[in-house]
Design a protein around this motif. Structure first.
Motif, PDB file in Angstrom:
ATOM      1  N   ALA B  27       0.807  -1.647   0.118  1.00  0.00           N
ATOM      2  CA  ALA B  27       0.051  -0.056   0.128  1.00  0.00           C
ATOM      3  C   ALA B  27       1.291   0.957  -0.408  1.00  0.00           C
ATOM      4  CB  ALA B  27      -0.725  -0.225   1.658  1.00  0.00           C
ATOM      5  N   PHE B  31       1.258   4.383  -3.092  1.00  0.00           N
ATOM      6  CA  PHE B  31       0.730   5.601  -3.061  1.00  0.00           C
ATOM      7  C   PHE B  31       2.226   6.755  -2.932  1.00  0.00           C
ATOM      8  CE2 PHE B  31      -3.163   3.782  -1.900  1.00  0.00           C
ATOM      9  CZ  PHE B  31      -4.068   4.332  -1.904  1.00  0.00           C
ATOM     10  N   ILE B  62      -7.269   7.900 -10.161  1.00  0.00           N
ATOM     11  CA  ILE B  62      -8.253   6.595  -9.568  1.00  0.00           C
ATOM     12  C   ILE B  62      -7.047   5.492 -10.279  1.00  0.00           C
ATOM     13  CG2 ILE B  62      -9.570   5.395 -11.365  1.00  0.00           C
ATOM     14  CD1 ILE B  62     -10.629   8.327 -11.863  1.00  0.00           C
ATOM     15  N   VAL B  65      -5.820   3.750  -7.685  1.00  0.00           N
ATOM     16  CA  VAL B  65      -6.595   3.457  -6.484  1.00  0.00           C
ATOM     17  C   VAL B  65      -7.271   1.752  -6.681  1.00  0.00           C
ATOM     18  CG1 VAL B  65      -8.763   3.512  -5.196  1.00  0.00           C
ATOM     19  CG2 VAL B  65      -7.317   5.107  -5.479  1.00  0.00           C
ATOM     20  N   VAL B  66      -7.219   1.549  -7.810  1.00  0.00           N
ATOM     21  CA  VAL B  66      -7.440   0.431  -8.596  1.00  0.00           C
ATOM     22  C   VAL B  66      -6.406  -0.893  -8.718  1.00  0.00           C
ATOM     23  CG1 VAL B  66      -8.129  -0.660 -10.775  1.00  0.00           C
ATOM     24  CG2 VAL B  66      -9.465   1.689  -9.793  1.00  0.00           C
ATOM     25  N   ALA B  68      -4.549  -0.583  -6.505  1.00  0.00           N
ATOM     26  CA  ALA B  68      -4.526  -0.938  -4.539  1.00  0.00           C
ATOM     27  C   ALA B  68      -5.452  -2.463  -4.243  1.00  0.00           C
ATOM     28  CB  ALA B  68      -5.281  -0.237  -3.621  1.00  0.00           C
ATOM     29  N   ILE B  69      -6.443  -2.579  -5.615  1.00  0.00           N
ATOM     30  CA  ILE B  69      -7.527  -3.401  -5.599  1.00  0.00           C
ATOM     31  C   ILE B  69      -7.395  -4.655  -5.554  1.00  0.00           C
ATOM     32  CG2 ILE B  69      -9.902  -4.408  -6.381  1.00  0.00           C
ATOM     33  CD1 ILE B  69     -10.075  -2.002  -3.996  1.00  0.00           C
ATOM     34  N   MET B  71      -4.319  -5.503  -5.273  1.00  0.00           N
ATOM     35  CA  MET B  71      -3.900  -5.769  -4.268  1.00  0.00           C
ATOM     36  C   MET B  71      -4.079  -6.699  -3.567  1.00  0.00           C
ATOM     37  SD  MET B  71      -1.724  -2.852  -2.553  1.00  0.00           S
ATOM     38  CE  MET B  71      -2.150  -2.607  -1.055  1.00  0.00           C
ATOM     39  N   ILE B  72      -5.165  -6.183  -3.424  1.00  0.00           N
ATOM     40  CA  ILE B  72      -5.753  -7.013  -1.795  1.00  0.00           C
ATOM     41  C   ILE B  72      -5.984  -8.570  -2.602  1.00  0.00           C
ATOM     42  CG2 ILE B  72      -8.132  -6.399  -0.674  1.00  0.00           C
ATOM     43  CD1 ILE B  72      -8.411  -4.071  -1.467  1.00  0.00           C
ATOM     44  N   MET B  73      -6.217  -8.233  -3.564  1.00  0.00           N
ATOM     45  CA  MET B  73      -6.965  -9.387  -4.022  1.00  0.00           C
ATOM     46  C   MET B  73      -5.272 -10.306  -4.275  1.00  0.00           C
ATOM     47  SD  MET B  73      -8.760  -8.993  -7.958  1.00  0.00           S
ATOM     48  CE  MET B  73      -8.076 -10.194  -8.440  1.00  0.00           C
TER      49      MET B  73
END
Lengths: 313, 186, 371
Positions: B27, B31, B62, B65-66, B68-69, B71-73
């Motif tokens: 994260a 950023f 945008i 942040v996308v 980052a998604i 990344m969560i996966m």
């Protein structure tokens, strides 16, 4: 870039935003009381925002174990700052704090920071429910961003300028809401969505125990919640110069018209909010991409053809 | 004043970019990269290209942040402060990075830049639009459509379940058999 | 000083309450919620949002541990109230504001307890209290390292698994429903979540927000005392209120709760049947609710049908014409329904199923009875 921002207006802007946000929260408390069949007296509703703010100021801050405090702090702080910066291009009367040449795009760019802010807060809290709240907002964001951009573009095309004051000036005769109703509705929907508020409050929903904000306490929560309301107010106020004729109107001075129209938009949003449930992400995403986006593109096309027909560009 | 701002933005861009490889949280890396891009957007704004600068801000926020998604996966631990290494092929990457940086910086410093002849247009956004969409209209349109087709094609190839799986070979099923229906029901 | 205490009083004048009900205390919990609503004290959604923790009933060993855990995460000024009897409700809540506004006592308590929350002046050792590493993952949600193996111990097994800073379980890989190998997380939902059945804990494997495995259990089953159940009508309204609140429709949810309270207090119930009809009509007519609840199977919504059934059974029970009670669901059926559901949908499934610690002896447990 235009001349340096007028100092008076820059000081006035946050105060005005906070005042309008206060009024919006109070109206929300009133509407919630009525919807619940347990009416709240006016006086109680009027002091509720201050009391809640005071409660959070007095309250202790809180850190979660293993959380990323830095990112969470940055995320929380970005929210009100983004709202304030987005509002910088808002004409208060006829003049904004910063009359940028690409004002409409600036507004869009600033409010997109909310994506990063909510996601960071959700992630940094190191809690599963916060995380779910955080990425719910991104899913929602991807869905509202396209219709929102097309709505903004439509207004800009109608005025043939990205400068917000030009957009207002173009509505001297006819308000844009009359010639681009679809864009206006899409814009209003995205106003609520970008402030993750009302029917779009799933990122901070009750089912995820407050979602992105679940682990926030004290000042952190105050900044987050206030930032959210400021974002809502700034975005709702933006509907006025873009679609509702800005400061144009008879009898009253321009600033009064802007204020009246902004409050009217907010009252409409608050009244609607308590009549409808929260919309689930998966429903909204498909609707937004399959129905709303083509609708706003068609709206932009119609407006473009009208402008070309009138000899624009 | 202008010089100071330039130095601050330039140093931020480079330092934040370098820090991307020093932090051990995905994260934070994401950023920091965003911060680097924002500093670059600030530099673009300083040149007076308001529209381009603001669009860089818009797109980069945008995009990050996308990212980052995704990344969560692949790593669902929230906060993710667990020290982890995100490097592959460290040496090769370092060589490529340094070479590129030296080449670009060298170019910027050594090239004999022409002196500005005319004056900037009154409305730079309009001028930019005209130069992009006037003479280069065909190029830009082809580029845009190609990019969009690539995106759609990639998604179609990657999706495990396409519309023929969901709606039948003739696409005539009244509704899809998805477990979670979308808002339109197709 | 005087101004300070006046400000403090104003600040804590309307505390947010986190209600922690012991299993089988629905009636008492309803009474507490009614009293909170009368005072206009909001129900907190999470420990971080709370000033006041209300423990309803007599928690057993497991729930007591959960309460301790939650208490650590409640920011000061804070207070905890234990209510075990209906007569105590008003009296217990009366003293809350005074205690919250007592700055000296709050400060003393804050320095005594090993609060995880940051003290007003951050000390270097501020983070050391997390030594056991067993603070909750989220509001009332406890990471359970042993969840991979057997998870029906207490909440504080932090044996195996890889230890992360802060004691979180490391996520592991698993196939998602599209066949991609993605991270999944083992978490326990409950027992303190908004609109959540008392004492229920569901250990889930979560991938994104899709639930892949679920195992529900009730806390303190072995030491549970006599359960006091709500009358059928009140229980149905309680369930309906929870579903509506989860759907984000706060107004009708509060109305359903108001009707429940009217039935329970038995004071003036003449208006109840009419308002109940009105509520049911609103729920049926809301196209947005139908749209957002609609699940697989064209046009039909299991949740909405179940909600309508619940409201209908409330109507029947109020009228006293039939003996058709709201049938509970057994936990295995609930688990099966949760698998594959998204988080928001799963919350609705749990709320509408409204499992109870023990199925009523005289009612057959009918799987699927709730929908």
């Amino acid at each position: 870039m235009s001349a340096a921002p007028p100092l008076g207006l820059s000081i006035l802007l946050p105060i005005l935003l906070l005042a309008v946000a206060w009024a919006a929260v109070a109206a929300d408390v009133l509407a919630a009381g009525r919807a619940a069949g347990r009416p709240v007296p006016w006086a109680v509703a009027a002091v509720t925002p201050a009391r809640e703010a005071l409660r959070l100021l007095v309250g202790q801050r809180r850190r979660t174990v293993g959380g990323d405090e830095l990112l969470r702090g940055v995320g929380g702080a970005v929210l009100p700052i983004a709202a304030l910066l987005a509002a910088a291009v808002l004409p208060l009367g006829m003049r904004p704090v910063a009359d940028l040449g690409a004002g409409v795009v600036w507004f869009n760019a600033m409010e997109v920071f909310a994506w990063a802010a909510v996601w960071l807060v959700g992630w940094g809290s190191n809690s599963t429910l916060s995380l779910i709240g955080g990425y719910r907002f991104v899913a929602q964001g991807l869905a509202w961003e396209l219709p929102h951009m097309f709505a903004l573009i439509t207004a800009a095309v109608g005025a043939q300028s990205l400068r917000v004051t030009d957009v207002v000036a173009a509505q001297g005769g006819l308000w844009f809401v009359l010639i681009m109703p679809v864009a206006f509705v899409a814009f209003l929907l995205s106003v609520a969505a970008m402030a993750f508020w009302g029917p779009f409050s799933a990122p901070v929903g009750r089912d995820v125990a407050g979602g992105a904000a679940a682990e926030l306490a004290g000042v952190d929560r105050l900044v987050f919640v206030a930032g959210r309301w400021l974002l809502l107010v700034a975005a709702a106020a933006m509907a006025v110069p873009l679609f509702l004729g800005g400061g144009h109107g008879p009898w009253l001075p321009a600033w009064a018209w802007v204020l009246v129209k902004t409050l009217a938009v907010l009252v409409a949003l608050v009244a609607l909010r308590h009549r409808i449930p929260t919309i689930r992400m998966e429903r909204w995403t498909e609707f937004s991409l399959v129905v709303l986006t083509p609708a706003t593109i068609a709206q932009a096309l119609v407006v473009t053809l009208v402008v070309l027909g009138e000899g624009g560009f | 004043m202008t010089t100071a701002l330039f130095v601050v933005l330039a140093v931020t861009a480079v330092v934040a970019g370098a820090l991307v490889f020093r932090v051990d949280s995905m994260a934070r890396a994401t950023f920091l990269l965003l911060l680097s891009f924002l500093a670059v957007a600030g530099l673009v704004l300083m040149t007076g290209l308001q529209y381009l600068g603001v669009v860089i801000v818009l797109m980069m926020v945008i995009e990050m942040v996308v990212m980052a998604i995704f990344m969560i996966m692949y790593m669902m631990n929230p906060a993710g402060l667990m020290p982890m290494s995100m490097f592959h092929n460290t040496r090769g990457a370092a060589v490529i990075a340094v070479t590129t940086f030296v080449a670009l910086a060298g170019g910027a410093l050594l090239v004999d830049w022409p002196v500005r002849g005319g004056r900037p247009a009154a409305d730079l956004t309009m001028a930019l639009g005209e130069s992009l969409m006037g003479g280069q209209m065909l190029t830009m349109m082809t580029l845009g459509v190609t990019l969009f087709a690539t995106i759609v094609g990639t998604v179609v190839l990657a999706a495990g379940r396409g519309r023929y799986d969901r709606l039948g070979d003739e696409l005539d099923a009244p509704a899809s058999d998805d477990r979670d229906r979308g808002g339109v029901g197709r | 000083m005087d101004l300070r205490s006046a400000l403090l009083r104003a600040a804590v004048g309307c505390p947010h309450a986190l209600v922690v009900p012991a299993p089988g205390t629905d009636r008492l919990r309803a009474r507490v919620e009614q009293e909170l609503a009368r005072r206009r004290w909001p129900i907190a959604s999470a420990p971080a949002d709370a000033d006041l923790v209300v423990v309803v009933g007599r928690p057993g060993r497991e729930l007591a541990a959960v309460v301790d855990d939650i208490w650590v995460g409640v920011p000061a000024p804070r207070t905890l109230v234990r209510i075990a009897d209906e007569d105590e409700v008003a009296a217990a809540l009366d003293g809350v504001v005074r205690r919250l506004a007592d700055a000296d006592a709050q400060r003393a308590a804050a320095s005594r307890s090993g609060s995880r929350a940051r003290p007003p002046d951050p000390s270097p050792g501020g983070r050391s209290h997390g030594d056991g590493g067993h603070d909750e993952l989220g509001p009332g949600e406890h990471d359970d390292h042993s969840a991979h193996t057997a998870s029906d111990g207490g909440h504080h097994h932090h044996g195996g698994g890889m230890e992360l800073p802060g004691g979180l379980a490391m996520a592991d890989l698993g196939e998602d429903r599209d066949g991609l190998a993605l991270d999944q997380l083992h978490v326990s939902l409950g027992p303190v979540l908004p609109e959540w059945p008392s004492g229920l804990v569901i250990d889930v494997v979560l991938q994104g927000d899709v639930i892949q495995e679920a195992r529900s259990r009730f806390l303190d089953l072995d030491e549970q005392g006599a359960t006091e159940r709500l009358p059928d009508a009140a229980r149905a309204l309680d369930t309906a209120a929870r579903v509506l609140a989860l759907a984000g429709w706060e107004g009708p949810a509060a109305r359903a709760r108001g009707l429940r309270d009217a039935l329970l207090s038995g004071a003036d119930t003449a208006h109840v049947p009419e308002e109940l009809d009105d509520l049911r009509r609103r729920v049926r007519r809301s196209r947005l609710l139908r749209w957002t609840f609609r699940s697989a199977g064209a046009g039909r919504s299991e949740i909405l049908d179940a909600l309508d059934d619940v409201l209908a059974s409330a109507g029947v029970a109020v009228a006293g014409t039939g003996e058709e009670g709201h049938v509970g669901i057994d936990l295995a059926t609930l688990d099966a329904r949760l698998v594959g559901a998204q988080f928001a949908a799963a919350r609705l499934v749990v709320a509408v199923a409204d499992p109870q610690p023990r199925p009523a002896p005289d009612l057959p447990t009918a799987p699927g009875g709730a929908s």
